[in-house]
Design an enzyme around this catalytic site. Structure first.
Site, PDB file in Angstrom:
ATOM      1  N   ASP A 142      34.899  37.955  44.405  1.00 53.71           N
ATOM      2  CA  ASP A 142      33.709  37.184  44.035  1.00 53.71           C
ATOM      3  C   ASP A 142      33.472  37.237  42.528  1.00 53.71           C
ATOM      4  O   ASP A 142      33.092  36.261  41.904  1.00 53.71           O
ATOM      5  CB  ASP A 142      32.474  37.737  44.769  1.00 53.71           C
ATOM      6  CG  ASP A 142      32.560  37.451  46.265  1.00 53.71           C
ATOM      7  OD1 ASP A 142      33.337  36.534  46.635  1.00 53.71           O
ATOM      8  OD2 ASP A 142      31.880  38.135  47.040  1.00 53.71           O
ATOM      9  N   CYS A 143      33.734  38.442  41.960  1.00 54.24           N
ATOM     10  CA  CYS A 143      33.477  38.587  40.527  1.00 54.24           C
ATOM     11  C   CYS A 143      34.672  38.160  39.673  1.00 54.24           C
ATOM     12  O   CYS A 143      34.531  37.851  38.499  1.00 54.24           O
ATOM     13  CB  CYS A 143      33.063  40.023  40.215  1.00 54.24           C
ATOM     14  SG  CYS A 143      34.072  41.259  41.036  1.00 54.24           S
ATOM     15  N   TYR A 144      35.870  38.201  40.255  1.00 53.41           N
ATOM     16  CA  TYR A 144      37.087  37.795  39.529  1.00 53.41           C
ATOM     17  C   TYR A 144      37.826  36.741  40.352  1.00 53.41           C
ATOM     18  O   TYR A 144      38.801  37.050  41.039  1.00 53.41           O
ATOM     19  CB  TYR A 144      38.005  38.997  39.297  1.00 53.41           C
ATOM     20  CG  TYR A 144      37.502  40.005  38.292  1.00 53.41           C
ATOM     21  CD1 TYR A 144      37.455  39.681  36.932  1.00 53.41           C
ATOM     22  CD2 TYR A 144      37.098  41.266  38.675  1.00 53.41           C
ATOM     23  CE1 TYR A 144      36.998  40.597  35.993  1.00 53.41           C
ATOM     24  CE2 TYR A 144      36.636  42.202  37.756  1.00 53.41           C
ATOM     25  CZ  TYR A 144      36.598  41.845  36.412  1.00 53.41           C
ATOM     26  OH  TYR A 144      36.154  42.754  35.501  1.00 53.41           O
TER      27      TYR A 144
END
Lengths: 389, 149
Positions: A142-144
């Site tokens: 989700d973050c990368y």
């Protein structure tokens, strides 16, 4: 009381360096001074002895960061010119090892393999200002979210790049022969059958750790010449042996101490950081290292006066003993004998072949000497000693 | 033949045989017709019947030139091996590893300067140095099977 008749401090020596008054010799010149004038006089006269070595050092590599190209990425697989790098770190950090071959290298399938391109060559290409292709994969989070990345970079594009070598500058090493009946291809170079050549890898009297055999001056934080830039010793290297057998002069008679080194890749020169292909063995990196030894007392002067005659190298069979982990030593040869081109192994006379460049080692010791003489390089005080008895 | 005459002139040459010549006895005539002695350092007949040979020829200089002319008239290509082998002087780091396998001492370590001396006139173009040089400084410009070795 120290018990020495000469007592100098690193700050006194640095003061002289900054005033341009320091007496600096390379380790080859120091041999003569100690021999002719004695250790006390030598310690009074000489402030710093510079050492140097240039040899394949397989336990080397670069720690680097490739920068983000949004959407951002946490890399899980990374290749530089098709050579795999380890990327089990945060986001876009990675480590490329010198001996890593390209993924499509035929290795030793056609024996002996050439190993024409690997980690060491990528490092040299970066230093030569060549374009290097980066290929990266990720599983996506989700973050990368980014999954793949393909781009060409130059060294200057990398936000960070450090030469970070887990084990360099082996203090003494084996002299390799082959008692078997066929030619073998080792990391010590090609060895003809029936002991017809003996290969050795050391700069001898110029070698950093043979000039400070008990690590009296070299420790964590020692400022050094590394690949043409200023780097540091960051502790003992892997496989460091603090308690080796030694000869009368304190010089280890087996492979002993090692160093872990770090330096800024972007400031280095490809003249002193060369990718190498060792036929039948693999890829590697030749690294130029020069370490200054501050002559604080006559004992340190005595050690830095070590000559090729004082260095005994263990002769080992790489045909059977070494690959099978047998400790047998066939004998010792002094470096002076090895450098003469011929040694005795038992009753046999054998041609001795160097694989460390003495001329490059001397050039490194002299370059470091000139840095100190012109006041641009001062001696650092180690923050932690490296164990050696 | 005295050994002095043998030492008179000595050269290592690389011969290329076109397919129509590789089955004929030519090289032996260097001895029969020109009083030259030769040492075959390497010889090969390729699948397409062309061939190559590295010869060390010694004798009188005059005879050597006559002999070489004879080889050329017989359809062979004759080249000096020294012109087929190169060292990249910028690349060589003078480590010395090549001297382990060089059979003719064309590559030899100078014990005083600690530099590797390269004398192409002594080279037999065996290609071992090219195979083991860690920094790929040696080039051997010889074709075999239509491929550069």
């Amino acid at each position: 009381m120290s018990g020495y008749s000469v007592n100098k401090t690193i700050s006194e020596i640095n003061e002289r360096i900054q005033k341009g008054k320091a007496v600096v010799l390379n380790a080859e010149e120091m041999v003569k001074v100690v021999r002719e004038q004695g250790k006390v006089k030598a310690a009074q006269e000489v402030d710093v002895v510079t050492t140097g070595t240039f040899s394949p050092m397989c336990s080397s590599g670069i720690l680097f960061n490739i920068g983000q190209e949004p959407p951002v990425m946490k890399v899980s697989e990374l290749y530089l010119n098709n050579v795999p790098a380890y990327s089990g770190f945060a986001a876009v950090d990675a480590y490329l090892g010198a001996t890593e071959p390209a993924t499509d290298d035929p290795l030793n399938k056609v024996y002996p393999g050439r190993f024409s391109y690997g980690g060491g060559h990528v490092i040299e290409d970066l230093l030569r200002g060549k374009r290097v292709h980066i290929s990266a994969k990720a599983y996506g989070t989700d973050c990368y979210p980014r999954r793949t990345l393909e781009k060409d970079v130059f060294l200057s594009d990398l936000p960070d790049a450090w030469l970070l070598n887990p084990r360099n500058c082996y203090q003494n090493y084996n002299c390799a022969v082959n008692m078997s009946s066929r030619t073998i291809y080792t990391y010590m170079g090609p060895l003809k059958p029936n002991c017809r050549n003996a290969n050795f890898a050391t700069a001898g009297q110029l070698s950093p750790l043979l000039n400070d055999p008990y690590f009296r001056t070299i420790g964590l934080g020692t400022r050094i010449f590394l690949g043409g830039a200023v780097g540091w010793v960051i502790g003992a290297g892997t496989q460091h042996n603090p308690r080796p057998q030694r000869n009368d002069r304190g010089v280890p008679t087996v492979g002993a101490g090692t160093l872990m080194l770090k330096g800024p890749l972007k400031k280095m020169s490809p003249r002193y950081v060369r990718g190498v292909s060792i036929t039948g063995y693999g890829c590697s990196l030749s690294v130029g290292v020069g370490i200054p030894i501050p002559i604080l007392n006559e004992e340190i002067a005595w050690f830095a006066g070590v000559s090729d005659e004082d260095i005994d190298m263990p002769i080992k069979d790489y045909g059977y003993d070494y690959p099978n982990g047998l400790p047998r030593i066939l004998g010792h040869a002094t470096l002076a004998q090895l450098k003469s081109g011929k040694i005795k192994v038992g009753d046999m006379s054998t041609v001795s072949v160097p694989i460390t460049s003495y001329t490059m080692s001397l050039e490194i010791a002299d370059t470091l000497k000139s840095w100190i003489q012109d006041g641009s390089f001062t001696i650092s005080t180690p923050q932690e000693p490296i164990e050696s008895t | 033949m005295s050994t002095d005459v043998m030492k008179g002139y000595r050269k290592i040459v690389y011969l290329s045989f076109p397919p129509e010549t590789s089955s004929r006895p030519i090289v032996c005539n260097l001895a029969r017709l020109f009083d030259l002695s030769f040492n075959i350092l390497k010889a090969k007949i390729h699948p397409r019947h062309d061939g190559s040979m590295v010869l060390e020829i010694s004798g009188l200089e005059e005879n050597f030139h006559k002999g070489v002319n004879y080889l050329k008239e017989s359809g062979l290509q004759v080249e000096s091996v020294a012109r087929k082998i190169f060292r990249d002087e910028d690349s060589c780091v003078h480590c010395g590893m090549c001297t382990a396998l060089c059979p003719t001492k064309a590559l030899e370590l100078d014990l005083v300067t600690r530099k590797v001396q390269f004398d192409p006139e002594r080279c037999s173009a065996c290609g071992m140095c090219r195979r083991i040089c860690p920094v790929n400084a040696m080039t051997v410009d010889i074709e075999e099977n239509g491929l550069h070795v």
